[in-house]
Write an enzyme that holds these catalytic residues in place. Sequence first.
Site, PDB file in Angstrom:
ATOM      1  N   GLU A  55       0.843  -1.186   0.000  1.00  0.00           N
ATOM      2  CA  GLU A  55       0.000   0.000   0.000  1.00  0.00           C
ATOM      3  C   GLU A  55       0.874   1.229   0.000  1.00  0.00           C
ATOM      4  O   GLU A  55       1.838   1.331   0.759  1.00  0.00           O
ATOM      5  CB  GLU A  55      -0.939   0.013   1.210  1.00  0.00           C
ATOM      6  CG  GLU A  55      -1.964   1.120   1.175  1.00  0.00           C
ATOM      7  CD  GLU A  55      -3.021   0.962   2.257  1.00  0.00           C
ATOM      8  OE1 GLU A  55      -4.076   1.605   2.149  1.00  0.00           O
ATOM      9  OE2 GLU A  55      -2.795   0.179   3.204  1.00  0.00           O
ATOM     10  N   SER A  59      -1.463   4.084  -4.643  1.00  0.00           N
ATOM     11  CA  SER A  59      -1.987   2.799  -5.090  1.00  0.00           C
ATOM     12  C   SER A  59      -1.952   1.774  -3.972  1.00  0.00           C
ATOM     13  O   SER A  59      -1.288   1.961  -2.952  1.00  0.00           O
ATOM     14  CB  SER A  59      -1.171   2.275  -6.283  1.00  0.00           C
ATOM     15  OG  SER A  59       0.172   2.048  -5.888  1.00  0.00           O
ATOM     16  N   SER A  60      -2.666   0.681  -4.196  1.00  0.00           N
ATOM     17  CA  SER A  60      -2.617  -0.496  -3.329  1.00  0.00           C
ATOM     18  C   SER A  60      -2.373  -1.709  -4.217  1.00  0.00           C
ATOM     19  O   SER A  60      -2.835  -1.749  -5.362  1.00  0.00           O
ATOM     20  CB  SER A  60      -3.926  -0.666  -2.553  1.00  0.00           C
ATOM     21  OG  SER A  60      -4.141   0.426  -1.676  1.00  0.00           O
ATOM     22  N   ASP A 166      11.969   7.409  -8.239  1.00  0.00           N
ATOM     23  CA  ASP A 166      11.690   6.859  -6.903  1.00  0.00           C
ATOM     24  C   ASP A 166      12.428   5.540  -6.714  1.00  0.00           C
ATOM     25  O   ASP A 166      11.843   4.537  -6.300  1.00  0.00           O
ATOM     26  CB  ASP A 166      10.187   6.666  -6.714  1.00  0.00           C
ATOM     27  CG  ASP A 166       9.805   6.509  -5.241  1.00  0.00           C
ATOM     28  OD1 ASP A 166      10.628   6.874  -4.375  1.00  0.00           O
ATOM     29  OD2 ASP A 166       8.690   6.027  -4.961  1.00  0.00           O
TER      30      ASP A 166
END
Length: 487
Positions: A55, A59-60, A166
């Site tokens: 999570e 988003s999950s 990222d």
Amino acid sequence: MDSSVVCTETFATDGCVKSRHKKNISRDVESDIESLCKAIPQLAKTFRIIDKIGEGTFSSVYLGEARMRDGSREMFALKHLIPTSHPTRIAAELQCLTVAGGRENVMGVEYCFRKEDHVVIVMPYMEHQAIVDIIGSLSFEEVRLYIYHLLKALRHIHQFGMIHRDIKPNNFLYNRKAKTFALVDFGLAQGTADTQIELLKDLVGLRKGPRSVFSEKNLNSCVSTSTTKQETKTQLVKPTKTGELSSRRFPAARGGPATVRTQKVQRGVHQPLTCNCFRTDRVCNVCLSRKQQVAPRAGTPGFRAPEVLSKCPNQGTAIDVWSAGIILLSLLSGRYPFFKASDDMVALTQIMTIRGSREMVQAAKAFGKTVLCSRELPRLDLRVLCETLRGRRADEEVKPISRPKLDCDASDERGQKQSCETTPLLPKRQDKTPNDSSGGDCQVGDEQGWDTVPDEAYDLLDHLLDLNPTSRLTAAQALQHPLFKHL
């Protein structure tokens, strides 16, 4: 979705949540799965959703099982994007996965479901171990392979003009048993000037408006641009009464009060936009009137490159290479995460405690910034630092890690300035406990290879953590480093 791949025999709609016999899941997760199945009914007919396995902010991720045409069952990772995500951002992430994914250690995409504003990206599921859980037991050879494959993934996506933005261990999955790797999560990806990913070009207009690179807590900051006399009149904070302005209280960088100090501007006379509030607990009117700098700032704290922290507008693929260097620093030192900063100014100062203040000043000039530091910080020997933190130099101290109190100031060549007073922190050594996997005192160096780490490892680390993005190694150049000679 291609019905020739997945069996046309569907699962029951409530099969999404009938998985508690295999693994107990919390009621919250069960509720999330039910909500997802209601939002996209077709998903429930195709997959048996087993659990939520991740999570994030945007988003999950769920674990789903599908029955294939040959009768076998296959596991998939189902990434549900938050409904508020911009359609262009979603489409750009999909394009990144379809163009570059599926090879060179980059995760691919299998299918995509959409209903109204709900989107689920279906990807192959890869079992993996979190670095924080295994960092204390990794051998040097595993570290070498990990960085090698990470750089391969970066070289691959950079060839398409993609900046991941990222890079961190959570986004580079590692299956220790199978020795497989996968770069995931392109939700923050951006394109270079010559990117081959068409949709990444459209993301420039989606960036949010002006936002300070430094935390809102750092009100003792000065941000400016070249301003004409007319702009000065309209931008200065509207003066009321001097006493009233002087008495206003604002939260300072350390949580204490900060007082705004006014500065007289004589009418009809051009006043240079300079201030004298640096290294004080006050913010003058001139500083409050200056325009904010706008530059991409995406990424995870602790992994952002110096040019991101100082809000350089021209950011390229070098920021991903810096993040890879931070990962290598963590793996060599046995400390994860290595940097933990409350805001970007503290993060910049922490970097200086390792790479040196003089080097930071010189590098900042290369990307149009000026960094001032009230005391000089020497550059540390990376081998001594990592071996000390790993516990292989028990009797040695890295003296500059004495957490000096700093007054630092970052500004651009036109006078834009950020100032802070902070105490940089580096990872503390911890005594190893039986269940500790953080990389405490290593007593099995002979088996893991930590007693024979070659100089090439620290030389590569030094080049990946080059403060100057223009001279920092590219991923392709790093793969040619002698450390990977036999790979």
